[in-house]
Structures are given as C-alpha cells and as structure tokens.
Write a protein that holds these residues in place. Structure first.
Motif, PDB file in Angstrom:
ATOM      1  N   ALA A  81     -13.227  47.218 112.355  1.00 36.00           N
ATOM      2  CA  ALA A  81     -12.449  46.147 111.714  1.00 36.00           C
ATOM      3  C   ALA A  81     -13.329  44.943 111.402  1.00 36.00           C
ATOM      4  O   ALA A  81     -13.239  44.361 110.311  1.00 36.00           O
ATOM      5  CB  ALA A  81     -11.277  45.745 112.612  1.00 36.00           C
ATOM      6  N   VAL A  82     -14.208  44.565 112.319  1.00 32.02           N
ATOM      7  CA  VAL A  82     -15.132  43.442 112.066  1.00 32.02           C
ATOM      8  C   VAL A  82     -16.068  43.798 110.909  1.00 32.02           C
ATOM      9  O   VAL A  82     -16.336  42.975 110.032  1.00 32.02           O
ATOM     10  CB  VAL A  82     -15.915  43.074 113.346  1.00 32.02           C
ATOM     11  CG1 VAL A  82     -17.093  42.169 113.038  1.00 32.02           C
ATOM     12  CG2 VAL A  82     -14.972  42.408 114.352  1.00 32.02           C
ATOM     13  N   ALA A  83     -16.544  45.034 110.896  1.00 30.56           N
ATOM     14  CA  ALA A  83     -17.409  45.471 109.794  1.00 30.56           C
ATOM     15  C   ALA A  83     -16.663  45.400 108.464  1.00 30.56           C
ATOM     16  O   ALA A  83     -17.222  44.948 107.457  1.00 30.56           O
ATOM     17  CB  ALA A  83     -17.903  46.895 110.051  1.00 30.56           C
ATOM     18  N   GLN A  84     -15.401  45.817 108.464  1.00 31.81           N
ATOM     19  CA  GLN A  84     -14.621  45.774 107.222  1.00 31.81           C
ATOM     20  C   GLN A  84     -14.414  44.351 106.731  1.00 31.81           C
ATOM     21  O   GLN A  84     -14.485  44.098 105.530  1.00 31.81           O
ATOM     22  CB  GLN A  84     -13.266  46.463 107.416  1.00 31.81           C
ATOM     23  CG  GLN A  84     -13.366  47.957 107.197  1.00 31.81           C
ATOM     24  CD  GLN A  84     -12.021  48.627 107.260  1.00 31.81           C
ATOM     25  OE1 GLN A  84     -11.732  49.309 108.225  1.00 31.81           O
ATOM     26  NE2 GLN A  84     -11.209  48.454 106.240  1.00 31.81           N
ATOM     27  N   VAL A  85     -14.152  43.425 107.631  1.00 30.08           N
ATOM     28  CA  VAL A  85     -14.011  42.026 107.211  1.00 30.08           C
ATOM     29  C   VAL A  85     -15.295  41.586 106.519  1.00 30.08           C
ATOM     30  O   VAL A  85     -15.263  40.976 105.447  1.00 30.08           O
ATOM     31  CB  VAL A  85     -13.683  41.103 108.408  1.00 30.08           C
ATOM     32  CG1 VAL A  85     -13.868  39.635 108.041  1.00 30.08           C
ATOM     33  CG2 VAL A  85     -12.265  41.357 108.904  1.00 30.08           C
ATOM     34  N   THR A  86     -16.433  41.918 107.109  1.00 35.40           N
ATOM     35  CA  THR A  86     -17.722  41.529 106.543  1.00 35.40           C
ATOM     36  C   THR A  86     -17.905  42.132 105.149  1.00 35.40           C
ATOM     37  O   THR A  86     -18.272  41.421 104.205  1.00 35.40           O
ATOM     38  CB  THR A  86     -18.869  41.970 107.475  1.00 35.40           C
ATOM     39  OG1 THR A  86     -18.586  41.535 108.807  1.00 35.40           O
ATOM     40  CG2 THR A  86     -20.202  41.400 107.025  1.00 35.40           C
TER      41      THR A  86
END
Length: 192
Positions: A81-86
């Motif tokens: 999820a953090v990677a997707q936000v980025t």
C-alpha cells in the motif's frame, strides 16, 4: 597500326582495371560506413539500455527505502500500500513524475521545510538502514510492485496515508486502514 592498337588496348585495360578497383573501393568504403553506423547504433542502444537500467535501479532503490522507512515492520499488504501511494503520486500531475523525486519531495509550510514522507526530513535525509532483513523485504516488495505491477485493488487511488495514532483532519476520502496506516484518496480524483 598494330602497335597503336596494342597501346589502345593497354590503355583501355588499365582504365577498366582502374575503374573496377575504384568501384570495389567505393563499395568497401560504403560497406564499412554502414557497419560503423550499425555499430554506433548498437552502442547507442546499449547505452540507452544501461541508462534506463540504472534509472530503473535508482527508482527501485528509492521506492524500497520509502517502503522500509514508512512501513518496514508492517505486513506485506502494508508495504504494498505504501508503494502504491508512492507510484500513484508519480503518475499524478500534482507530483513529480519520478519516483525518487516523489520520495524526496519537500515543501514549505508555515515557514518550515516539510518532507512529503517524514522519514526523509529526519536524520539529515539519509537515515541508516538498521534492520537489513526488513530492508530486504521492502526491496522485494518494491520489485514486485514496480517491475511486476503487483497492486492491491483497494489502494488503486490511494494518494496519502498517515499513522493510525495521528489525526490530521485532511479533506480527503478515507479508503482503508492497513496495519498502522490510514489511506486516503482525493475526492473525485482517479490515479489510474
């Protein structure tokens, strides 16, 4: 007369041999020029590949560091999820279109420098990786998301997140909680 005929034939022979040598020479020069141009094209293509590969490695490293420092101890889904936000930010016109620039982006708020991802402002911008095994997991997640296009469908529009113990009162639409993070999207904004 026969003497003149022989001389004429000799001159004609020399002329024909000279013309043939000239034609062969021009042909070989043209061939070597083509080979040289093809070689230069191959070298240029290899250089472009190397530059693209180095850039991809740099982007991967930036994404892995962001995952590690934002969600290193979170679950696989939390890291994704953090990677997707980025990545979502890197595709949105409001943010830079380069993953590293997204990760290291700063702004001025109330006369203070604020990092978009808080870990970057801490420890002079390059905090040390203290848990190599967690970084390795973060790097693997970064590869899966960036290179294999792995995504969580619930996070397709995620643009922001914060820790569950923070309450920033953003005017954004809450889309979910994964682990210790709450994720949001802008109202009426689709990233993909």
């Amino acid at each position: 007369m026969e003497k003149y005929l022989r001389i004429g034939m000799l001159v004609l022979g020399v002329f024909l041999v000279g013309s043939a040598i000239q034609a062969i020479t021009k042909n070989r020069i043209a061939h070597y020029k083509q080979v040289e141009l093809a070689t230069q094209d191959k070298i240029a293509a290899k250089n472009r590949e190397l530059v693209a590969l180095r850039d991809r490695e740099r982007q991967l490293e930036c994404l892995a560091r962001n995952i590690y420092f934002e969600s290193g101890s979170e679950s696989f889904e939390g890291k994704v999820a953090v990677a997707q936000v980025t990545l979502n930010r890197s595709k949105h016109p409001r943010f830079p279109n380069d993953i590293c620039q997204v990760v290291y982006q700063k702004s001025i708020f109330m006369e203070k420098v604020v990092c978009k991802f808080s870990w970057y402002c801490e420890n002079g911008g390059r905090p040390k990786i203290k848990h190599p095994e967690l970084y390795k997991e973060s790097y693997e997640v970064a590869k899966k998301v960036l290179l294999e296009n792995f995504k969580l469908s619930s996070m397709k529009d995620a643009m922001y997140f914060h820790a569950v113990y923070v309450s920033p009162n953003w005017g954004k639409e809450r889309i979910g909680v994964i682990g210790n993070h709450v994720f949001y999207r802008d109202r009426n904004v689709n990233t993909q």
